[in-house]
Design a protein around this motif. Sequence first.
Motif, mmCIF file in Angstrom:
data_model
loop_
_atom_site.group_PDB
_atom_site.id
_atom_site.type_symbol
_atom_site.label_atom_id
_atom_site.label_comp_id
_atom_site.label_asym_id
_atom_site.label_seq_id
_atom_site.Cartn_x
_atom_site.Cartn_y
_atom_site.Cartn_z
ATOM 1 N N UNK A 40 -15.385 -30.992 -5.330
ATOM 2 C CA UNK A 40 -15.576 -32.231 -6.088
ATOM 3 C C UNK A 40 -14.291 -32.634 -6.805
ATOM 4 N N UNK A 41 -13.612 -31.628 -7.332
ATOM 5 C CA UNK A 41 -12.332 -31.925 -7.991
ATOM 6 C C UNK A 41 -11.311 -32.440 -6.978
ATOM 7 N N UNK A 42 -11.350 -31.881 -5.796
ATOM 8 C CA UNK A 42 -10.435 -32.360 -4.759
ATOM 9 C C UNK A 42 -10.682 -33.828 -4.443
ATOM 10 N N UNK B 184 -8.804 -39.539 -5.389
ATOM 11 C CA UNK B 184 -9.041 -40.849 -5.986
ATOM 12 C C UNK B 184 -8.055 -41.131 -7.117
ATOM 13 N N UNK B 185 -7.888 -40.157 -7.968
ATOM 14 C CA UNK B 185 -6.972 -40.288 -9.108
ATOM 15 C C UNK B 185 -6.337 -38.934 -9.335
ATOM 16 N N UNK B 186 -5.049 -38.844 -9.083
ATOM 17 C CA UNK B 186 -4.434 -37.537 -9.295
ATOM 18 C C UNK B 186 -4.130 -37.269 -10.760
ATOM 19 N N UNK C 62 -3.035 -28.639 -9.691
ATOM 20 C CA UNK C 62 -3.162 -29.327 -8.399
ATOM 21 C C UNK C 62 -1.954 -30.233 -8.155
ATOM 22 N N UNK C 63 -1.540 -30.910 -9.180
ATOM 23 C CA UNK C 63 -0.343 -31.756 -9.028
ATOM 24 C C UNK C 63 0.883 -30.907 -8.701
#
Length: 373
Positions: A220-222, A227-229, A257-258
Motif C-alpha cells: 500500500x505504501x508503494x 502517487x506521491x513520493x 524509499x526516496x
Amino acid sequence: MELGLSLGDATKPFGFLKENNTQKQQNAAISKKSGLDFCIALGLSSSTVGDGDREKTQRSQEDDDEDDDDDDDQSSEGDGSDDTQGETHLQLNLRPLAPVHRRVSPRLLSLPWSSDNGSSENGSSGNMGLPAAKGFDVNRLPAAAEEVSSANSVGSPFQRDFGMYRRPGNGNLGGSKRDFEATGNDVVEAERASSRASDDDENGLNTRKKLRLTKEQSAFLEESFKEHNTPNPKQKLALAKQLNLRPRQVEVWFQNRRARTKLKQTEVDCEYLKRCCETLTEENRRLHKELQELRALKTSNPFYMQSPATTLTMCPSCERVATTTTTTTAPPPVSAASGKMAPIPKAIPFPLTRPRFFPFPQTPTHPNQPAAS
DNA sequence: GTGGGGCACCTATTTACTTCA
DNA sequence: TTTGAAGTAAATAGGTGCCCC
C-alpha cells in the motif's frame, strides 16, 4: 581534442569549453526543470547541462515528474541555435534513462489522495484531506492483500491484517515475515508478537525493535509512493491511520524509499555514463586514426590538401558521372536548422574525393548542356 | 535586514531482522 | 538443525534549507 564529462551545475561549463549565453540559459532552464542531467563533450567546444542545485524542494518535485517526458526532447537535442563562431564540437546531453518516479495512471487502489490530485493541502476535504467515500477500499486490495484477507474471511480484513502485528504496548509491529509466510496464520503470529512485546514490557525493556512492515502495508505504501513520493503531513497521517502505523513510521518509510530510489537511479545513470564514455573513447580513437591517415596522405602528396578536391556525383537523369570542386579544408557542415555540427559520418568518403591532379576532366561536359565557349 | 525556532527533508549510519549456503 | 555471513530495510542522528515571527 579533449573529452569532458560533467555531472553537475549547468551554469559551470567545462573549463576548456566555451558556452554562449543562449546555451547557458537553456541549460539552466533544463536542469532546473528536470533535475539531473549529464553532458559529455568531445571536441573543441561544447556546453554542459547539469543538475544545478540539489532539488530545491521536494514540493516541486511532483511537478517535475509530470514534465519528465517533455524534458527529454529539449535536453537531448540541445538546439544551440547560435553556435559559437563555427567551432566544431561533439556533444551528448544525456538524461537519466528513466524518470525517478513515474505517474501511474488509473489507480488500482483507492488511495487517500488519489482523487483530489494532491490538493488536500488546502484542507477542503475535511477528513485529513480525504474525501470520506474515497478512503481505502477493502474491496480493491492488491492481490497479496486479498490472498491473506480471503484466508481470514472476516469483514474488513485489510484493516485487521494491518492491525494484526500491532504490539499492544507501543503500537509497533512485531513478528517476522518468515513466520508469517510459513504459517499463514496471522492469529498465531499475532499472539507470538504480543507475547514478545509483553516479555519486553515485563523486563522493563523499551529497546528499539526492528519492526518489519507486512506485505500489505508495504504494497500500500508503494502504491502511495507512486502517487506521491513526498506526501504532505496530512497525507502521512491518513496513511498511518489506515495502515495502523505511527506517522513517524510512515514518514521514515517514505524517506528510506526516496533514498532507495535515488540510489537505484544513480546506479543506472552511472552505468549509462560508463557506456557513453566508452563509446566516445572509441570514437575519439577512430578520429585520431583518421587524422593520422590524412596527415600521412598530406606528407606523401603535398598538393593534396592545398588544392580543392573534386567530388564525383552522379547525374540522376542520365546517370553520368560528373565532378564538382570543393575545398578539403572547409569546416564541417553545420546544420542550418540547429546551428550545430552535423553528425560525424562513420567513414570519411575517401573514394569520392580525389586530388586535382587526378586525370579526370576538370569541367564536366554534360550532354544536355551547351559546351562552354 | 537579521537572527532564532520550528519543521521537513536528505544523507550517512546503525541495527534488527531475513535469507542462504 | 544450527550457524554465521551477507543482504535488506526500519530507525536514528546530524546537517541543511525554508518559512515564519
